[in-house]
Scaffold this motif. Structure first.
Motif, short mmCIF file in Angstrom:
data_model
loop_
_atom_site.label_atom_id
_atom_site.label_comp_id
_atom_site.label_asym_id
_atom_site.label_seq_id
_atom_site.Cartn_x
_atom_site.Cartn_y
_atom_site.Cartn_z
N THR A 133 0.74 -1.32 -0.04
CA THR A 133 -0.02 -0.06 -0.07
C THR A 133 0.83 1.28 -0.01
OG1 THR A 133 -0.13 -0.16 2.51
CG2 THR A 133 -1.92 -1.17 1.25
N ASP A 134 2.06 1.11 0.37
CA ASP A 134 2.84 2.42 0.45
C ASP A 134 4.41 1.93 0.23
OD1 ASP A 134 3.65 4.95 0.42
OD2 ASP A 134 2.51 5.32 2.48
N LEU A 135 5.28 2.86 0.24
CA LEU A 135 6.84 2.72 0.39
C LEU A 135 7.15 3.13 1.53
CD1 LEU A 135 7.62 4.11 -3.25
CD2 LEU A 135 7.53 1.58 -2.57
N LEU A 136 8.34 2.42 1.84
CA LEU A 136 9.12 2.92 3.06
C LEU A 136 10.49 3.60 2.64
CD1 LEU A 136 8.63 -0.19 5.44
CD2 LEU A 136 7.15 1.79 5.16
N TYR A 137 10.91 4.32 3.40
CA TYR A 137 12.12 5.18 3.10
C TYR A 137 13.06 5.12 4.32
CZ TYR A 137 9.76 6.90 -0.93
OH TYR A 137 8.92 7.04 -2.07
N ASP A 138 14.48 5.27 3.97
CA ASP A 138 15.53 5.13 4.93
C ASP A 138 15.65 6.72 5.32
OD1 ASP A 138 17.28 5.85 3.08
OD2 ASP A 138 18.37 3.88 2.81
N ALA A 139 16.77 7.03 6.03
CA ALA A 139 17.20 8.25 6.46
C ALA A 139 17.63 9.01 5.23
CB ALA A 139 18.10 8.26 7.60
N GLY A 140 18.13 8.39 4.30
CA GLY A 140 18.71 8.99 3.22
C GLY A 140 17.97 9.10 1.96
N GLY A 141 16.52 8.74 2.15
CA GLY A 141 15.80 8.81 1.02
C GLY A 141 15.49 7.64 0.17
N LYS A 142 16.13 6.54 0.51
CA LYS A 142 16.28 5.38 -0.51
C LYS A 142 15.02 4.57 0.06
CE LYS A 142 18.50 1.14 -1.33
NZ LYS A 142 19.79 0.27 -0.77
N VAL A 143 14.19 4.02 -1.18
CA VAL A 143 13.06 3.07 -0.89
C VAL A 143 13.73 2.13 -0.21
CG1 VAL A 143 11.35 1.77 -1.80
CG2 VAL A 143 11.77 3.89 -2.80
N ALA A 144 13.14 1.69 1.17
CA ALA A 144 13.69 0.66 1.98
C ALA A 144 12.57 -0.49 2.29
CB ALA A 144 14.04 1.02 3.15
N GLY A 145 11.54 -0.72 1.51
CA GLY A 145 10.56 -1.84 1.68
C GLY A 145 9.19 -1.27 1.29
N VAL A 146 8.15 -1.97 1.81
CA VAL A 146 6.83 -1.54 1.51
C VAL A 146 6.06 -1.73 2.87
CG1 VAL A 146 6.75 -2.20 -0.92
CG2 VAL A 146 6.20 -4.00 0.99
N ALA A 147 4.86 -0.75 2.94
CA ALA A 147 3.78 -1.23 4.02
C ALA A 147 2.84 -1.79 3.31
CB ALA A 147 3.12 0.19 4.51
N TYR A 148 2.20 -2.90 3.89
CA TYR A 148 1.07 -3.72 3.20
C TYR A 148 -0.03 -3.77 4.20
CZ TYR A 148 2.76 -7.61 6.70
OH TYR A 148 3.01 -8.07 7.59
N ARG A 149 -1.21 -4.33 3.57
CA ARG A 149 -2.44 -4.65 4.00
C ARG A 149 -2.75 -5.83 3.87
NH1 ARG A 149 -5.12 -0.43 2.33
NH2 ARG A 149 -5.82 -1.72 0.56
N THR A 150 -3.34 -6.84 4.91
CA THR A 150 -3.81 -8.12 4.53
C THR A 150 -5.29 -8.10 4.63
OG1 THR A 150 -3.65 -8.66 6.86
CG2 THR A 150 -1.84 -9.19 5.56
N ARG A 151 -6.10 -8.90 4.01
CA ARG A 151 -7.60 -9.23 3.98
C ARG A 151 -8.10 -10.69 3.98
NH1 ARG A 151 -10.09 -4.52 2.58
NH2 ARG A 151 -9.07 -2.95 1.63
N ASP A 152 -9.12 -10.71 4.65
CA ASP A 152 -9.63 -12.21 4.67
C ASP A 152 -9.98 -12.45 3.40
OD1 ASP A 152 -11.22 -14.13 6.58
OD2 ASP A 152 -12.62 -13.62 4.89
N ALA A 153 -9.72 -13.68 3.12
CA ALA A 153 -9.90 -14.46 1.66
C ALA A 153 -11.39 -14.40 1.26
CB ALA A 153 -9.21 -15.74 1.48
N VAL A 154 -12.13 -14.60 2.15
CA VAL A 154 -13.63 -14.67 1.96
C VAL A 154 -14.33 -13.32 1.90
CG1 VAL A 154 -15.84 -15.73 2.78
CG2 VAL A 154 -13.59 -17.18 2.81
N SER A 155 -14.40 -12.45 3.05
CA SER A 155 -15.01 -11.38 3.10
C SER A 155 -14.51 -10.21 2.51
CB SER A 155 -15.12 -10.97 4.75
OG SER A 155 -13.95 -10.84 5.38
N GLY A 156 -13.02 -10.34 2.21
CA GLY A 156 -12.32 -9.21 1.74
C GLY A 156 -12.21 -8.06 2.72
N GLU A 157 -12.39 -8.30 4.02
CA GLU A 157 -12.24 -7.27 5.20
C GLU A 157 -10.99 -7.25 5.38
OE1 GLU A 157 -14.90 -8.00 8.19
OE2 GLU A 157 -16.96 -7.49 6.85
N ALA A 158 -10.30 -6.03 5.87
CA ALA A 158 -8.97 -5.98 6.39
C ALA A 158 -8.70 -6.72 7.41
CB ALA A 158 -8.63 -4.60 6.66
N THR A 159 -7.65 -7.49 7.79
CA THR A 159 -7.15 -8.19 8.75
C THR A 159 -6.12 -7.86 9.44
OG1 THR A 159 -6.17 -9.88 7.49
CG2 THR A 159 -8.66 -10.31 7.87
#
Length: 436
Positions: A133-159
């Motif tokens: 869902t978003d990018l993570l950055y380190d102190a120097g401004g380099k992309v350092a990973g991602v933020a993510y969201r998980t959902r239920d496989a049946v209902s689609g609701e955020a878990t």
């Protein structure tokens, strides 16, 4: 925030580019996590053509025999109607076996097959129901990973939610790429005169053919393309962009009549289109970003260059991107020396084939598809038709371009395994070296 993790490479998107890149990097010994927002790959009317360049790659990876066991049909050539009958523009039969056809394979079967192969590697992880869902950055401004969201496989609701820190983040999350937007990268859009509506009609037992052809059908401002599958026809109806509200307002009876006019041989089964809900709209786009990378971030496949369905090259171009990327970044990732120069080298390698194929698609849009949806007669370029009719050997050139494309990639040595054709030799398991 539920948890924080780390890996060498995190890939957003479990499509062909993301899964292939994950497989290759894992075979190099790179820790890789692929995030796929859906619970499975069972989404209909995705691109299902697997071209010769990809089939050869699977042989080099030692996966060719298993791939050929997947449910599939073969496309043998491309023909175009003209005022004096059909002309074959691309004849795959002129290519050297076994890479002389295009395979029609359900994309979910291909992706599940590749994931099964990747899971043989201890460094590979696939996380379903998980969207970056978003990018993570380190102190120097380099992309350092991602933020993510998980959902239920049946209902689609955020878990839940979390973060994955990584030395490299790869956006393979499609033409509507979330990470591309978060990175502030805006694609250059090219004009596309049509949209596509996908649907299917059944095939009868007496209509089975070992190798099928693609022949577009034209009537007024409508176009129909039929792809032959094992038990049905996968059909694309092409018409002017923005026509969807009008088409649906006219109702299913009107649409059935359009199909029957374009394909009288299928008129006996158009009632299988039960309602307009059976039509799946593809808002056709053609675009590319001018810069595929930032420090710590690389974009591949549709996230870097959305392709039109013309020629069906999108899947294969994305897979070729993944191979070029793995070849250039696996070694530096293992050594901890990956910099933006290696990411730039991936774009440099893949820019030329991307531009060439997109320009070919723009030409097809203008000469064939665009003229029809504007209510004009479809016309293949006269010199091309003349040469194709009178010099059959010419038909090999378009077939080569479709089957392999410009600058096809080979599997890096570290990923090769003994395979069906003997060409997938192992390099003995040595560490990968960065390609120039």
């Amino acid at each position: 925030m539920d948890q924080a993790e780390s890996t060498s490479c995190v890939i957003a998107g479990g499509g062909p580019a993301g899964v292939m890149l994950g497989l290759l990097l894992a075979r190099a010994g790179v820790g890789v996590t692929v995030l796929e927002k859906h619970a499975d790959f069972l989404r209909d009317f995705r691109g299902d053509t697997v071209h010769a360049s990809t089939i050869r790659l699977l042989d080099e990876l030692g996966l060719g025999e298993g791939f050929r066991k997947l449910p599939q049909s073969k496309l043998g050539n491309f023909r175009l109607p003209t005022g004096s009958g059909e002309v074959t523009l691309a004849d795959f039969g002129l290519l050297k076996p076994p890479y002389n056809y295009v395979a029609m394979v359900p994309q979910w079967d291909l992706l599940n097959f590749l994931v099964d192969a990747a899971r043989q590697e201890p460094q590979f992880t696939l996380r379903r129901n998980t969207q970056a869902t978003d990018l993570l950055y380190d102190a120097g401004g380099k992309v350092a990973g991602v933020a993510y969201r998980t959902r239920d496989a049946v209902s689609g609701e955020a878990t839940g939610s979390g973060e994955i820190r990584a030395e490299l983040t790869v956006a393979c999350d499609g033409r509507g790429s979330v990470l591309r937007g978060k990175a502030g990268l805006v694609p250059q859009e090219f004009p596309v005169p049509f949209d596509a509506w996908w649907f299917r009609l059944p095939r009868r037992d007496d209509e089975q053919e070992p190798v099928a052809s693609i022949v577009p059908r034209f009537a007024g401002s409508d176009i129909l393309l039929s792809l032959t599958r094992k038990e049905y026809y996968q059909i694309a109806y092409l018409a002017a962009k923005g026509l969807d509200p009008q088409l649906r307002a006219q109702g299913v009876q009107s649409f059935r009549a359009r199909v029957a006019k374009l394909r009288p041989d299928l008129a006996d089964r158009v009632d299988e289109i039960k309602s307009m809900d059976d039509l799946h709209l593809l808002d056709v786009k053609l675009n590319r970003i001018n810069r595929w990378h930032k420090p710590g971030l690389l974009l591949l496949g549709d996230a870097a260059h959305a392709m039109s369905p013309a020629g069906g090259v999108g899947i294969n171009l994305a897979i070729q991107d993944a191979v070029a990327a793995a070849t250039r970044i696996a070694g530096p990732l293992l050594l901890g020396t990956l910099g933006e120069a290696e990411l730039a080298s991936v774009q440099k390698r893949r820019w030329f084939p991307t531009v060439v194929l997109q320009n070919m698609q723009l030409l097809l849009h203008k000469v064939v598809f665009g003229s029809v949806v504007r209510g004009q007669q479809a016309a293949a370029p006269g010199p091309v038709v003349f040469i194709a009719r009178h010099l059959p050997g010419f038909r090999k050139l378009p077939a080569l371009m479709i089957a392999f494309g410009p600058r096809p990639e080979h599997a890096p040595a570290f990923a090769r395994r003994e395979g069906r054709d003997g060409g997938g030799r192992s390099d003995g398991g040595g560490p990968p070296q960065a390609a120039k």
